[in-house]
Design a protein around this motif. Structure first.
Motif: not given
Ligand SMILES: Nc1ncnc2c1ncn2[C@@H]1O[C@H](COP(=O)(O)OP(=O)(O)OP(=O)(O)O)[C@@H](O)[C@H]1O
Ligand SMILES: Nc1ncnc2c1ncn2[C@@H]1O[C@H](COP(=O)(O)OP(=O)(O)OP(=O)(O)O)[C@@H](O)[C@H]1O
Ligand code: SF4
Ligand SMILES: [Mg+2]
Ligand SMILES: [Mg+2]
Lengths: 333, 351
Positions: B49-51, B46, A160, B61, A156
């Motif tokens: 971006k990845s989502l 966080g 980072g 998921e 989750a």
């Molecule tokens: N499967 C999940 N269950 C619960 N929370 C999630 C899940 N996937 C992502 N999150 C939460 O959603 C937020 C966004 O996640 P994401 O992976 O998109 O960040 P990001 O911008 O890609 O960060 P980074 O630069 O660190 O990779 C984060 O706070 C993360 O904790």
């Protein structure tokens, strides 16, 4: 051991054997560190940085070599040969933050348990569960992890955030030496700056010594007192950070520095294009491992392995190190 | 959609029910991509971006509830909304890996530990390009060499754990490029690589982009890489895009306080050594039960009390190809937004 060193790595080798392929991942690496300092390790992907770090921390069994370490109690030991009972006591003193924040965190454990695990392993029966939890909270706060997250599972978390979990886990047992393997690469620059400031504060507070492995040369330049450059399992250059960045003495270092991307869309730096392909560590070239790709190569380079020698306070493994004038960064401003 | 557009993400929202409450990590993201263009997505770890990019391929998921539109301009079928497709259906699978492919942040995720690297790349080739096994292997070996994997024939038969982090990353890049996709989503594709190989791979991506007019969505924390690669940049904070513009604009003259802080955190080699690096104070709030306020309010050095903590600025266009979401921004369009928000607050207080 020299008395102002905390760690002396001597002629470390690591060879992997799998399916008749023999990979010399680390070949004859030696260097030493003063307590409270930071050594940066840079080099080509696959040149053996992680393997070197893991061998020092005894996460891998080195093939040969010595790692002399001055323990918290002041004893000099070869960390690679420490017996089981003694190891139990000092294992926690050398910790590692792993490169891949995804596969290095157990997906079935909550973040709280992940950070607590090294405490359980090292302080079982000495520290109560409550004390352990308090320590976890404290370190989580220090690395900037929101403590309301701690009951969650690692999937989750973003890349980072996972990286901070890894840092917290390494620091929770109050180590002396921390090997940071790409510990801040997954963070955005602002959080990266926060974590680096934090690592430096903790270094001062806890008198930590860092081995800092990273591809991000600007981070390495900022955090390190000395830098080692590796190529194909060997240390090819080692010296004081600013001196090395201002005037590299090994042609590979020069090429590496020229490829650093600059955060300005209008600046286009001419990159030194390395000829040919990355050599195969299972079948390294003759002579200088870098010779096939080096634009300064002469016949001698093809035939003899250049020894690591001291030139003007710098360790370099290049036959032509003395005569070449290589380009680095301009520190004049 | 315009003919020269390939992707348009419209009001994308993603929420995840957790037992503590509803997480809203992506909150109304809008951006588009022209054919053959490289669009950067940068922002706090966080911030979502990845989502966001996984939503484009419908590979988040199941518990991630997604709404909005993800319009894709397909050569064969014209404009389609990828969000309306069944994430496990045949249609999206025909697009995934062929027309739109992705390079992940963690290379371990892309490969199964049970099969050799070569087998897995060839499988993608067999699925989308040719049914001829020998040819598929040839094509696979070819891209493996192209991304700089030495001794590709031997490496072909090795398993993921036998690769170093950087090499695995290159293997994944070759798997993503093997089908010459129309859109490549690259989530931190070169973070694990040394700078010389990184430079090589970036050049390779640019070459492939030119050859196949491929659009690239590029996510990275390395602002040096963004400067080199991207035509336009979207800056994201707490699930929203807070500034968007051409790369030059964003680097030279950032408007949003978060963008300014981000740019200020870059450490350049050769700079005078300071003991501490600049960083934005504080940490990002958890995207749960967020108040109606600017997401950056707590950490912002330009905040207007009584306004930024009571209304949330939207992304407004301040110049062609430049948008900002901030009440403190001096552009007329932002001022108009500010006046409207102040009016709303006055009315609320008057009651
Ligand atoms: N499967 C999940 N269950 C619960 N929370 C999630 C899940 N996937 C992502 N999150 C939460 O959603 C937020 C966004 O996640 P994401 O992976 O998109 O960040 P990001 O911008 O890609 O960060 P980074 O630069 O660190 O990779 C984060 O706070 C993360 O904790
Ligand atoms: N467990 C293993 N079994 C076999 N070979 C291995 C193993 N681990 C690493 N290697 C090989 O040893 C060499 C060095 O790998 P290592 O991971 O130490 O490199 P690295 O410098 O950390 O690279 P990167 O920058 O990509 O992380 C590589 O050729 C790699 O393929
Ligand atoms: S020893 Fe020769 S080949 Fe090796 S780096 Fe020096 S000049 Fe180049
Ligand atoms: Mg490594
Ligand atoms: Mg991410």
């Amino acid at each position: 051991m020299e008395k102002d060193n905390i760690l002396e790595v001597k002629n470390l080798h690591k060879t992997f054997v799998s399916k008749k392929i023999v990979v010399k991942a680390v070949t004859d690496v030696s260097f030493s560190i003063h307590p409270g300092e930071t050594i940066g390790i840079v080099g080509e992907s696959g040149c053996g940085k992680t393997t070197l770090g893991r061998c020092i921390a005894r996460a891998y069994q080195a093939t040969s070599g010595e790692v002399w370490y001055r323990t918290m109690e002041g004893k000099e030991v070869d960390f690679l040969k420490v017996e089981k009972d003694e190891m139990k006591k000092i294992r926690k003193e050398i910790q590692m933050v792993f490169q891949d924040p995804y596969s290095s965190l157990d997906p079935r454990m909550t973040v709280l348990d992940i950070i607590k695990e090294p405490l359980r392993a090292n302080y079982k029966g000495i520290m109560s569960d409550k004390e352990m939890n308090a320590k976890v909270m404290d370190i989580a706060n220090k690395v900037g992890l929101n403590t309301t997250y701690l009951k969650r599972y690692p999937h989750a978390f973003s890349g980072g955030q996972r990286q901070r979990i890894g840092i917290a886990r390494a620091l929770v047992v109050d180590p002396k030496i921390v090997i940071c393997d790409e510990a801040v690469s997954a963070l955005d620059v602002s959080v990266q700056a926060q974590v680096i400031n934090l690592l430096k504060d903790l270094q001062r507070e806890m008198h930590l010594t860092y081995i800092f492995i990273s591809h991000d040369l600007s981070v390495v330049e900022h955090i390190s007192d000395e830098v080692g450059v590796m190529y194909l399992g060997r240390m090819v250059e080692f010296g004081k950070t600013e001196e090395l960045f201002a005037r590299p003495r090994h042609p590979y270092t020069e090429a590496l520095l020229s490829a650093v991307p600059v955060a300005d869309p209008k600046i286009e730096i001419e990159r030194i294009q390395l000829k040919g392909e990355i050599p195969n560590p299972a079948n390294p070239p003759s002579g200088c491992y870098f010779h096939e790709r080096c634009s300064y190569c002469q016949q001698k380079c093809e035939e003899q392995v250049p020894p690591l020698q001291m030139i003007d306070g710098r360790l370099v493994a290049c036959h032509r190190a003395e005569e070449l004038h290589l380009r680095g960064f301009d520190y004049s401003e | 959609m315009d003919d020269n557009m390939i992707l348009h993400v419209k009001d994308l929202n993603i929420s995840i029910p957790l037992h503590e409450g509803l997480l809203t990590p992506v909150r109304g993201v809008n951006f588009d991509m022209k054919k053959g263009e490289t669009v950067g997505l940068v922002g706090e770890s966080g911030c979502g971006k990845s989502l966001t990019c996984r939503a484009i391929l419908a590979i988040n998921e199941k518990k991630c509830k997604t709404s909005g539109n993800i319009l894709y301009n397909s050569d064969e079928k014209g404009e389609i909304d990828l969000l309306t497709m069944d994430p496990r259906g045949k249609d999206i699978r025909a697009i995934r890996g062929k027309e739109i492919s992705m390079i992940f942040q963690e290379p371990m995720v892309a490969f199964s530990p049970l099969y050799t690297i070569g087998n897995q790349i060839t499988e993608a080739t067999l699925l989308h390009i040719t049914k001829d096994k020998k040819k598929a292997k040839e094509i696979s070996l070819d891209v493996m060499k192209k991304v700089g994997i030495a001794n590709a024939e031997k490496r072909y038969n090795q398993y993921p754990h036998e690769f170093s982090g950087g090499m695995l990353q290159r293997a994944m890049i070759s798997m993503a490029l093997v089908c010459n996709p129309k859109i490549l989503i690259a989530d931190e594709p070169t973070t694990a690589l040394d700078v010389t190989i990184q430079a090589q791979i970036l050049e390779l991506m640019k070459e492939m982009q030119k050859d196949f007019n491929m659009g690239i969505l590029f996510i990275t924390h390395d602002l040096g890489v963004v400067a080199k690669m991207c035509d336009r940049v979207n800056v994201m904070y707490l699930g929203k895009i807070v500034e968007s513009g051409t790369t030059e604009k964003i680097y030279e003259d950032p408007e949003h306080p978060y963008t300014r802080g981000l740019m200020g955190s870059v450490h350049k080699i050769g700079q005078k050594k300071t003991e501490r690096l600049f960083s934005i104070e504080g940490t990002v709030p958890l995207a749960m039960n967020l108040p109606r306020a600017c997401g950056f309010y707590e950490r912002c050095d330009a905040r207007i009390e009584g306004l930024c903590d009571r209304a949330e600025p939207e992304l407004v266009e301040v110049a062609p190809e430049h948008s900002v979401a901030c009440f403190a921004c001096p552009h007329p369009a932002c001022k108009a937004q500010r006046a409207a928000a102040e009016e709303m607050i006055r009315r609320e207080d008057g009651r």
